[in-house]
Write a protein that holds these residues in place. Sequence first.
Motif, mmCIF file in Angstrom:
data_model
loop_
_atom_site.group_PDB
_atom_site.id
_atom_site.type_symbol
_atom_site.label_atom_id
_atom_site.label_comp_id
_atom_site.label_asym_id
_atom_site.label_seq_id
_atom_site.Cartn_x
_atom_site.Cartn_y
_atom_site.Cartn_z
ATOM 1 N N ILE A 93 57.312 38.849 48.185
ATOM 2 C CA ILE A 93 56.658 38.610 46.892
ATOM 3 C C ILE A 93 57.702 38.652 45.777
ATOM 4 C CG2 ILE A 93 55.035 39.560 45.186
ATOM 5 C CD1 ILE A 93 53.407 40.578 47.670
ATOM 6 N N ALA A 97 58.907 35.535 43.341
ATOM 7 C CA ALA A 97 58.823 35.669 41.884
ATOM 8 C C ALA A 97 60.196 35.488 41.249
ATOM 9 C CB ALA A 97 58.227 37.024 41.512
ATOM 10 N N LEU A 102 56.177 31.899 40.840
ATOM 11 C CA LEU A 102 55.167 32.921 40.573
ATOM 12 C C LEU A 102 53.833 32.592 41.241
ATOM 13 C CD1 LEU A 102 54.695 35.603 39.209
ATOM 14 C CD2 LEU A 102 54.042 34.373 37.135
ATOM 15 N N GLY A 103 53.461 31.325 41.262
ATOM 16 C CA GLY A 103 52.215 30.925 41.921
ATOM 17 C C GLY A 103 52.237 31.239 43.408
ATOM 18 N N ALA A 105 54.139 33.522 44.830
ATOM 19 C CA ALA A 105 54.143 34.987 44.957
ATOM 20 C C ALA A 105 52.729 35.539 44.837
ATOM 21 C CB ALA A 105 55.054 35.607 43.895
ATOM 22 N N LEU A 106 51.986 35.058 43.858
ATOM 23 C CA LEU A 106 50.611 35.545 43.669
ATOM 24 C C LEU A 106 49.692 35.101 44.795
ATOM 25 C CD1 LEU A 106 50.253 35.108 39.803
ATOM 26 C CD2 LEU A 106 50.512 37.246 41.088
ATOM 27 N N LEU A 109 50.542 37.311 47.692
ATOM 28 C CA LEU A 109 50.049 38.662 47.414
ATOM 29 C C LEU A 109 48.557 38.754 47.712
ATOM 30 C CD1 LEU A 109 50.471 41.514 45.994
ATOM 31 C CD2 LEU A 109 49.731 40.355 43.920
ATOM 32 N N ALA A 110 47.793 37.850 47.143
ATOM 33 C CA ALA A 110 46.342 37.881 47.328
ATOM 34 C C ALA A 110 45.940 37.409 48.716
ATOM 35 C CB ALA A 110 45.667 37.014 46.264
#
Length: 139
Positions: A93, A97, A102-103, A105-106, A109-110
């Motif tokens: 992650i 980032a 960032l997209g 990574a998110l 993450l989710a």
Amino acid sequence: MERLGAAWSTLGVISAGGVIGTLARYGLSTAFPHPPGSFPWATFVTNVTGCLLIGVLMTMISEVGQVHRLLRPFLGVGVLGGFTTFSGYVIDIGRAAAAGALGTALAYLAGTVICAVPAVYAGAVAARATLRLLRKGRS
């Protein structure tokens, strides 16, 4: 003194299982590498699969009855603990980032949480269904 021997045998099987699980994870990450900023599919699949298998394992151990006392430490803590890598998950992650993705990574993450937690449940449900079929076949 007997308790000390049991502790050492438990540590031994956890270590042996950890070697097996870690080598399997390393093999997958080597076979399916990802550049910084891209989705780390190998780690994602490893963690979700490991969660599914822990659901199967813990259900089987708790519902089958008497099992060897070293089975859970070997398979659960050792093999599956070495196989899954939530520390690698966090590092991936951060790398995504840092690479400006960032997209990704998110999403990672989710997506891991959204898939891994239900995977444990699915593993447990599948194990219970399998046990029911096996018991029904014996009667």
